[in-house]
Write an enzyme that holds these catalytic residues in place. Structure first.
Site, PDB file in Angstrom:
ATOM      1  CG  ASN A  89     -39.693   1.041   3.757  1.00 36.41           C
ATOM      2  OD1 ASN A  89     -39.814   2.182   4.186  1.00 36.41           O
ATOM      3  ND2 ASN A  89     -40.658   0.146   3.812  1.00 36.41           N
ATOM      4  NE  ARG A 136     -43.007   4.418   3.255  1.00 37.84           N
ATOM      5  CZ  ARG A 136     -43.102   4.654   4.550  1.00 37.84           C
ATOM      6  NH1 ARG A 136     -42.148   4.242   5.365  1.00 37.84           N
ATOM      7  NH2 ARG A 136     -44.137   5.266   5.044  1.00 37.84           N
ATOM      8  CG  HIS A 147     -49.998   4.276   6.154  1.00 41.17           C
ATOM      9  ND1 HIS A 147     -50.805   4.669   7.204  1.00 41.17           N
ATOM     10  CD2 HIS A 147     -48.752   4.182   6.669  1.00 41.17           C
ATOM     11  CE1 HIS A 147     -50.088   4.800   8.295  1.00 41.17           C
ATOM     12  NE2 HIS A 147     -48.825   4.515   7.988  1.00 41.17           N
ATOM     13  N   GLY A 206     -48.118   4.408  13.310  1.00 47.28           N
ATOM     14  CA  GLY A 206     -48.993   5.364  12.622  1.00 47.28           C
ATOM     15  C   GLY A 206     -50.194   4.576  12.139  1.00 47.28           C
ATOM     16  CD  GLU A 255     -45.754  -0.214   4.096  1.00 45.76           C
ATOM     17  OE1 GLU A 255     -45.194  -0.669   5.114  1.00 45.76           O
ATOM     18  OE2 GLU A 255     -46.183   0.948   4.014  1.00 45.76           O
ATOM     19  NE  ARG A 288     -47.395   9.814  13.365  1.00 45.03           N
ATOM     20  CZ  ARG A 288     -47.288   9.110  12.246  1.00 45.03           C
ATOM     21  NH1 ARG A 288     -47.990   9.440  11.175  1.00 45.03           N
ATOM     22  NH2 ARG A 288     -46.478   8.074  12.181  1.00 45.03           N
ATOM     23  CG  ASN A 336     -49.172  -8.782  15.427  1.00 46.88           C
ATOM     24  OD1 ASN A 336     -49.053  -9.954  15.092  1.00 46.88           O
ATOM     25  ND2 ASN A 336     -48.466  -7.809  14.888  1.00 46.88           N
TER      26      ASN A 336
HETATM   27  P1  ADP Z   1     -44.814   1.166  12.005  1.00 46.15           P
HETATM   28  O1  ADP Z   1     -46.036   2.027  11.895  1.00 46.15           O
HETATM   29  O2  ADP Z   1     -43.709   1.773  12.808  1.00 46.15           O
HETATM   30  O3  ADP Z   1     -44.370   0.536  10.689  1.00 46.15           O
HETATM   31  P2  ADP Z   1     -45.839  -1.464  12.793  1.00 46.15           P
HETATM   32  O4  ADP Z   1     -46.831  -1.644  11.702  1.00 46.15           O
HETATM   33  O5  ADP Z   1     -44.715  -2.445  12.882  1.00 46.15           O
HETATM   34  O6  ADP Z   1     -45.279  -0.010  12.907  1.00 46.15           O
HETATM   35  O7  ADP Z   1     -46.652  -1.474  14.165  1.00 46.15           O
HETATM   36  C1  ADP Z   1     -45.989  -1.307  15.388  1.00 46.15           C
HETATM   37  C2  ADP Z   1     -47.029  -1.309  16.490  1.00 46.15           C
HETATM   38  O8  ADP Z   1     -47.793  -2.526  16.434  1.00 46.15           O
HETATM   39  C3  ADP Z   1     -46.460  -1.304  17.882  1.00 46.15           C
HETATM   40  O9  ADP Z   1     -46.168  -0.004  18.312  1.00 46.15           O
HETATM   41  C4  ADP Z   1     -47.592  -1.916  18.694  1.00 46.15           C
HETATM   42  O10 ADP Z   1     -48.496  -0.901  19.093  1.00 46.15           O
HETATM   43  C5  ADP Z   1     -48.315  -2.808  17.709  1.00 46.15           C
HETATM   44  N1  ADP Z   1     -48.146  -4.244  17.994  1.00 46.15           N
HETATM   45  C6  ADP Z   1     -47.156  -5.049  17.589  1.00 46.15           C
HETATM   46  N2  ADP Z   1     -47.359  -6.315  18.053  1.00 46.15           N
HETATM   47  C7  ADP Z   1     -48.507  -6.284  18.760  1.00 46.15           C
HETATM   48  C8  ADP Z   1     -49.266  -7.250  19.498  1.00 46.15           C
HETATM   49  N3  ADP Z   1     -48.883  -8.510  19.593  1.00 46.15           N
HETATM   50  N4  ADP Z   1     -50.416  -6.834  20.093  1.00 46.15           N
HETATM   51  C9  ADP Z   1     -50.815  -5.546  20.003  1.00 46.15           C
HETATM   52  N5  ADP Z   1     -50.153  -4.597  19.321  1.00 46.15           N
HETATM   53  C10 ADP Z   1     -49.018  -4.951  18.709  1.00 46.15           C
END
Ligand code: ADP
Length: 404
Positions: free
Chosen positions: A7, A97, A186, A218, A390, A247, A341
């Site tokens: 990926n 991916r 996505h 994203g 994924e 973005r 989260n």
């Molecule tokens: P990507 O799009 O890079 O795959 P992820 O799905 O891992 O990213 O999401 C990353 C984002 O998730 C972080 O930039 C943050 O904004 C958010 N994030 C991660 N943990 C938490 C949390 N405990 N509370 C709020 N936001 C969170």
């Protein structure tokens, strides 16, 4: 069958090795090996992290080209302190991916010279991602040999059969014929989450109208009917739709025309501003990370508060649009970093749909839910948190393509 998943993103590459012995279940087994390369650790230095059931190792390597670093990473599968297979020949297949599959690919496909040529041709539409995905495919050919079957799993495929009214922009039709249309991204995550939702609810996917909210760095939403994407918020590129970490999401295109005409902005500068300096980061001046935004809000930072307010406004507005396209809703699903989260984001988004009888169970919402329903018994709409998988979805597709 041992399936290696690659990926590859612009700044990192996640990889894992799964073993699939029979019809693969929806829920992933523990991978035999997981690894990650961080290409941006330091200028000219990459960091490799490898995790197996037995051990964890981290090392840094100088790099000018990606191939030797990928070679070092993969060699930890069969050599070093805790190998998980005896030789490279034990890898039966590799799933990649691939971000852009254009209009042509509705499903995952076995990689052939024609497929690599098409991925290459589509690089103009995904200049940051498709070339890196191709590099991964070529690296596998070099390291494991051309005889190992490789499968491309496209981010766009799940949306490729959206109805024309959802995919065609209201611009001169000749431009649409040149490929300027909504592709959506996505897709692997939206599809996995929809299928997992049907499984958790123990209802056929075909009976559910679902909105999946993939909220990571994203972010995009998909409206899903009969197990198919019928609308999505990302567009021609992953810049469209929701406000994201860096973005802008959807903005009036005249802003670009104005900046070109009145301020002499170049295409590269606009690209940089809209993709890397906008969103939560651009408005708050603090961070692209929701955790940092929340911290700044707690410290009284007004621009962080504004950034979060815009984020929530966009999220609610786009969920509403997706529900309208579906004409009703059985399930609202949250996934990815923010979606999984951030209970407060889910609570505020759900509150806007209280008018249609959607009720969140606040205790469940706050209790770190994962792959479960967080709405009340009497809610008209089921709300779920699904941990997106994924890599497992890519491994499963790879297995299915190779079973024919
Ligand atoms: P990507 O799009 O890079 O795959 P992820 O799905 O891992 O990213 O999401 C990353 C984002 O998730 C972080 O930039 C943050 O904004 C958010 N994030 C991660 N943990 C938490 C949390 N405990 N509370 C709020 N936001 C969170």
């Amino acid at each position: 069958m041992k399936i290696l998943v690659l990926n590859a993103g612009s700044s990192s590459q996640k990889s894992c090795l799964y073993e699939i012995t029979d019809q693969p279940p929806h829920q992933p087994p523990q991978p035999l090996w997981e690894a990650q390369i961080d290409w941006t650790y330091q200028p000219g230095v990459a960091e490799i992290k490898v995790e197996t059931h037995q051990s964890q190792q981290i090392k840094t390597l100088p790099f000018q080209e990606r191939l030797p670093v990928i070679e070092t990473l993969l060699s930890t599968l069969w050599s070093g302190d805790s190998p998980v297979i005896s030789s490279a020949a034990e890898v039966d297949a590799v799933g990649h991916r691939v971000v852009h599959g254009g209009q042509h690919y509705h499903d995952s496909v076995r990689i052939t010279p024609e497929v690599t040529a098409e991925i290459d041709r589509l690089s103009v539409l995904a200049p940051v991602h498709n070339p890196v995905n191709l590099e991964g495919i070529r690296a596998i050919e070099t390291i494991l040999g051309e005889q190992v079957p490789q499968v491309a799993v496209f981010d766009t495929a799940f949306h490729a059969q959206m109805p024309d009214q959802a995919a065609i922009y209201p611009i001169p039709y000749e431009l649409s014929q040149q490929g300027i249309r909504r592709y959506g991204f996505h897709g692997t995550s939206h599809r996995y989450c929809a299928e997992r939702t049907a499984e958790i609810l123990e209802q056929p996917l075909s009976s559910l109208r679902i909105v999946t909210c993939h909220l990571g760095n994203g972010g995009s939403l998909a409206a899903i009917r009969n197990g198919r994407s019928v609308a999505t918020t990302m567009g021609f590129t992953p810049l469209d739709g929701l406000m994201m970490g860096t973005r802008a999401g959807s903005i009036d295109p005249s802003i670009l025309i104005y900046l070109i005409r009145e301020a002499g902005y170049s295409a590269d500068k606009l690209d940089q501003i809209l993709n890397q300096a906008s969103g939560l980061l651009g408005v708050s001046g603090v961070s692209n990370d929701m955790r940092q935004i929340d911290k700044a809000i707690a410290e009284g930072n007004p621009r962080a508060r504004l950034a979060k307010a815009i984020y929530m406004h966009d999220l609610k507005a786009f969920i509403g649009a997706m529900v309208a396209v579906l004409g009703g809703l059985e399930a609202l699903v949250f996934t990815a970093g923010v979606g999984e989260n951030a209970p407060q984001v889910r609570a505020e988004a759900c509150e806007a749909f209280g008018y249609m009888g959607l009720k969140l169970d606040l205790d469940q919402n706050n209790a770190r839910p994962r792959d479960q329903v967080i709405s009340t018994e009497d809610s008209t709409v089921k709300v779920l948190v699904v941990h997106t998988q994924e890599d497992w979805a890519i491994a499963r597709d790879c297995w299915q393509v190779l079973q024919g």
